[in-house]
Design an enzyme around this catalytic site. Structure first.
Site, mmCIF file in Angstrom:
data_model
loop_
_atom_site.group_PDB
_atom_site.id
_atom_site.type_symbol
_atom_site.label_atom_id
_atom_site.label_comp_id
_atom_site.label_asym_id
_atom_site.label_seq_id
_atom_site.Cartn_x
_atom_site.Cartn_y
_atom_site.Cartn_z
ATOM 1 N N GLY A 1 0.933 -1.220 -0.013
ATOM 2 C CA GLY A 1 0.130 0.007 -0.005
ATOM 3 C C GLY A 1 0.843 1.216 0.078
ATOM 4 O O GLY A 1 0.346 2.287 -0.797
ATOM 5 N N ALA A 2 1.770 1.259 0.928
ATOM 6 C CA ALA A 2 2.923 2.303 0.942
ATOM 7 C C ALA A 2 3.421 2.522 -0.523
ATOM 8 O O ALA A 2 3.546 3.672 -0.889
ATOM 9 C CB ALA A 2 4.012 2.302 2.224
ATOM 10 N N GLY B 1 5.202 -8.869 -15.779
ATOM 11 C CA GLY B 1 6.317 -8.737 -15.413
ATOM 12 C C GLY B 1 7.016 -7.982 -16.889
ATOM 13 O O GLY B 1 6.407 -7.058 -17.646
ATOM 14 N N GLY C 1 4.556 -6.832 -19.850
ATOM 15 C CA GLY C 1 3.627 -6.076 -19.868
ATOM 16 C C GLY C 1 2.334 -6.355 -19.145
ATOM 17 O O GLY C 1 2.587 -6.955 -17.824
ATOM 18 N N THR D 1 4.921 -4.064 -23.011
ATOM 19 C CA THR D 1 5.713 -2.634 -22.336
ATOM 20 C C THR D 1 7.058 -2.580 -23.252
ATOM 21 O O THR D 1 7.297 -3.439 -24.080
ATOM 22 C CB THR D 1 5.693 -2.841 -20.883
ATOM 23 O OG1 THR D 1 6.438 -1.830 -20.290
ATOM 24 C CG2 THR D 1 6.524 -4.196 -20.589
ATOM 25 N N THR E 1 12.000 -5.517 -7.979
ATOM 26 C CA THR E 1 11.220 -5.608 -6.777
ATOM 27 C C THR E 1 10.429 -4.385 -6.694
ATOM 28 O O THR E 1 10.858 -3.299 -6.903
ATOM 29 C CB THR E 1 12.138 -5.507 -5.563
ATOM 30 O OG1 THR E 1 13.216 -6.356 -5.621
ATOM 31 C CG2 THR E 1 11.518 -5.555 -4.243
ATOM 32 N N ASP F 1 3.892 -2.741 -7.634
ATOM 33 C CA ASP F 1 3.410 -1.543 -7.008
ATOM 34 C C ASP F 1 3.598 -0.178 -7.692
ATOM 35 O O ASP F 1 2.616 0.554 -7.588
ATOM 36 C CB ASP F 1 4.212 -1.472 -5.492
ATOM 37 C CG ASP F 1 3.854 -2.792 -4.742
ATOM 38 O OD1 ASP F 1 2.908 -3.381 -4.845
ATOM 39 O OD2 ASP F 1 4.642 -2.815 -3.676
HETATM 40 P P1 ADP Z 1 5.189 -7.753 -9.511
HETATM 41 O O1 ADP Z 1 6.128 -6.966 -9.231
HETATM 42 O O2 ADP Z 1 3.887 -7.740 -8.623
HETATM 43 O O3 ADP Z 1 5.617 -9.244 -9.627
HETATM 44 P P2 ADP Z 1 5.161 -7.510 -12.466
HETATM 45 O O4 ADP Z 1 6.394 -8.524 -12.207
HETATM 46 O O5 ADP Z 1 4.232 -8.367 -13.130
HETATM 47 O O6 ADP Z 1 4.586 -7.570 -11.017
HETATM 48 O O7 ADP Z 1 5.441 -6.302 -13.107
HETATM 49 C C1 ADP Z 1 4.579 -5.298 -12.880
HETATM 50 C C2 ADP Z 1 4.610 -4.423 -13.946
HETATM 51 O O8 ADP Z 1 5.938 -3.695 -14.162
HETATM 52 C C3 ADP Z 1 4.654 -5.135 -15.327
HETATM 53 O O9 ADP Z 1 3.216 -5.098 -16.000
HETATM 54 C C4 ADP Z 1 5.529 -4.136 -16.210
HETATM 55 O O10 ADP Z 1 4.636 -3.048 -16.647
HETATM 56 C C5 ADP Z 1 6.684 -3.724 -15.497
HETATM 57 N N1 ADP Z 1 7.759 -4.552 -15.490
HETATM 58 C C6 ADP Z 1 8.073 -5.576 -14.477
HETATM 59 N N2 ADP Z 1 9.242 -6.107 -14.936
HETATM 60 C C7 ADP Z 1 9.729 -5.408 -15.979
HETATM 61 C C8 ADP Z 1 10.695 -5.481 -17.192
HETATM 62 N N3 ADP Z 1 11.768 -6.438 -16.622
HETATM 63 N N4 ADP Z 1 10.767 -4.846 -18.237
HETATM 64 C C9 ADP Z 1 9.936 -3.796 -18.255
HETATM 65 N N5 ADP Z 1 8.854 -3.738 -17.586
HETATM 66 C C10 ADP Z 1 8.795 -4.729 -16.249
#
Ligand code: ADP
Length: 369
Positions: free
Chosen positions: A39-40, A284, A287, A303, A312, A316
Site C-alpha cells: 500500500g505504501a 513482468g 506487460g 511494455t 522488486t 506496486d
Molecule cells: P510484481 O512486481 O507484482 O511481480 P510484475 O513483475 O508483473 O509485478 O510487474 C509489474 C509491471 O512492471 C509489469 O506489468 C510491467 O509493466 C513492469 N515490469 C516488470 N518487470 C519488467 C521488465 N523486466 N521490463 C519492463 N517492465 C517491467
C-alpha cells in the site's frame, strides 16, 4: 515475482555467503533498512506522479513507525489517517539474501493487523470523497472488505445529469429521469445537498439492475489481491471495479497456469466472471493483459524493452500509476492508462531499490500527462 514486503524492510546481512543454519551465527556484508509495504509503495508512486493521496494504515509507536510517517510526509502523502499504536510494533519483513540471490524472509505484520473499523470510520469522508481507493491484503481481510464496501457504495456516476429533484433514499429511478442516458434503473443510496442545483443522488452499483450500462460509473475501487490466498472471500470480486494482480497471484486465485498473455487472458476471464468490472493481470517484462465487462475480449498490452536492474516493487509502481490515471485522467481509455502505467513501472525496474526507483512526474516524458 517479488516476496511480499510489509512495512519496513530491513535487509539483514545482505549477500551472506550462505544462509545460516539453526543456532548458527554468520557474518554478512551489508545491512540496510528500506521502506516497503504494498500500500505504501503504491501510494508513493501515485503521489510522485502528482496525485493528492492519503494513506490509511497503522504503524507502531516506535522508531520505525516514526520514520515511516516521516517518509510519507516527504512524499507529500497525507498522514491524517496513518494511525500509531502502542499495542504492536510497526510491521516488518526481515530478509536475508545470499550471494546466489536466494533469500529467507520473516514477516511480522504487527500494527497492520490492528487497523480496525473505528479507524476506517474516522477516514470515511476521505474514502467516500476520493476518486480512487486502492486496497491490498496486508491488513486483515475483514478490514479490506469494509474499506472496499465503503468506497464502492460511494462511487460517483459520471453522468452530468445526475442532479435530480428530491427523492427518498431507496427510490428507484428509471432511465428517462437521468438526462441523456438510456440506463435501465438505478437505486438511490445517498442524497447529497448540491445547493441551488437541487439534490444529487449517488447510485448503488451492486447488485446491478438488468440492462444497466455500467460504464456510466467511475472506476473507484482498485483491488490488488496481494499477498494472494486461494480462498479469497468472493465479495472481493464484486467490490472490485478494477482487480489487478500479477501472474503468481492469478495462478493462486484461479488454479490455472499463467505464463503467457494467452494464459493470462483465460485466467482474467475466470476472475471477471466472479464479478469484477475490470481485470488486469501484470506479466513482468511482457506487460499486462486487460479484460473488462464492457469489452470481454482479452487485450494484450506489451511494455517497453528495458534493461532490468531490480524488479522488486514493479507491480506496486504499476498499481500506483494506474490509480493516478484512473483518478486524474478518467477519460483516457483503459488501454492507454495501462500503456502509461507499463511505461512508468518499466522506468522503476531500471534502478535498484523499491520506492527509491519510483519516478517523479518531473523525470517522465510530458506526453504521459
Ligand atoms: P510484481 O512486481 O507484482 O511481480 P510484475 O513483475 O508483473 O509485478 O510487474 C509489474 C509491471 O512492471 C509489469 O506489468 C510491467 O509493466 C513492469 N515490469 C516488470 N518487470 C519488467 C521488465 N523486466 N521490463 C519492463 N517492465 C517491467
Amino acid at each position: 515475482a517479488e516476496p511480499p514486503l510489509p512495512l519496513i524492510t530491513p535487509r539483514a546481512a545482505d549477500l551472506t555467503s550462505r544462509l545460516p543454519k539453526t543456532g548458527e551465527t554468520i557474518h554478512g556484508h551489508k545491512f540496510f533498512i528500506g521502506f516497503g509495504g504494498k500500500g505504501a509503495n503504491q501510494c508513493v508512486q501515485a503521489a510522485r506522479l502528482g496525485a493528492k493521496t492519503a494513506m490509511v494504515c497503522k504503524v507502531g509507536k516506535d522508531s520505525f513507525g516514526n520514520d515511516y510517517i516521516e517518509n510519507f510526509k516527504q512524499n507529500d502523502i497525507s498522514t491524517e489517517f496513518t494511525y500509531q499504536t502502542k499495542d504492536a510494533a510497526t510491521g516488518t519483513a526481515s530478509i536475508i539474501v545470499n550471494k546466489e540471490g536466494q533469500n529467507i524472509i520473516v514477516i511480522v505484520a504487527g500494527a497492520n493487523l490492528l487497523l480496525n473499523t473505528e479507524d476506517l470510520r474516522e477516514a470515511a469522508n476521505a474514502i467516500s470523497s476520493a476518486k480512487v481507493m486502492i486496497c491490498q491484503l496486508e491488513v486483515t481481510p475483514a478490514i479490506s472488505l469494509e474499506a472496499l464496501t465503503m468506497a464502492h457504495s460511494s462511487g460517483d456516476s459520471k453522468l452530468p445529469g445526475t442532479i435530480l429533484s428530491q427523492k427518498p433514499l431507496g427510490d428507484v429511478f428509471s432511465g428517462s429521469q437521468i438526462k441523456g442516458e438510456a440506463v435501465a434503473s438505478l437505486r438511490c443510496t445517498a442524497l447529497i445537498d448540491s445547493g441551488d442545483a437541487g439534490t444529487a443522488c449517488r447510485f448503488t452499483r451492486a447488485p446491478l439492475f438488468p440492462g444497466t450500462d455500467q460504464s456510466i460509473f467511475s472506476l473507484k475501487t482498485l483491488f490488488n489481491p496481494a499477498p494472494a490466498t486461494a480462498d479469497l472471500d468472493p465479495r472481493f470480486y464484486t467490490l472490485s471495479d478494477v482487480f489487478c494482480c500479477n501472474e503468481t497471484e492469478a495462478e493462486i486465485l484461479t488454479s490455472l497456469a499463467v505464463s503467457s498473455p494467452a494464459d493470462a487472458g483465460k485466467a482474467a476471464l475466470v476472475l471477471l466472471e466472479r464479478g469484477c468490472r475490470v481485470v488486469i493481470i501484470t506479466l513482468g517484462a511482457a506487460g499486462c493483459v486487460l479484460l473488462s465487462q464492457a469489452e470481454p475480449v482479452p487485450k494484450y498490452i506489451p511494455t517497453e524493452k528495458v534493461k532490468a536492474v531490480d524488479t522488486t516493487g514493479a507491480g506496486d509502481s504499476f498499481v500506483g500509476a494506474l490509480a493516478f490515471y484512473l483518478a486524474y485522467y478518467p477519460n483516457l481509455s483503459l488501454e492507454e492508462m495501462l500503456k502509461r502505467s507499463n511505461f512508468i513501472a518499466a522506468v522503476s525496474v531500471q534502478t535498484a531499490g523499491t520506492q527509491s526507483s519510483y519516478p517523479y512526474k518531473k523525470d517522465l516524458p510530458l506526453d504521459l500527462f
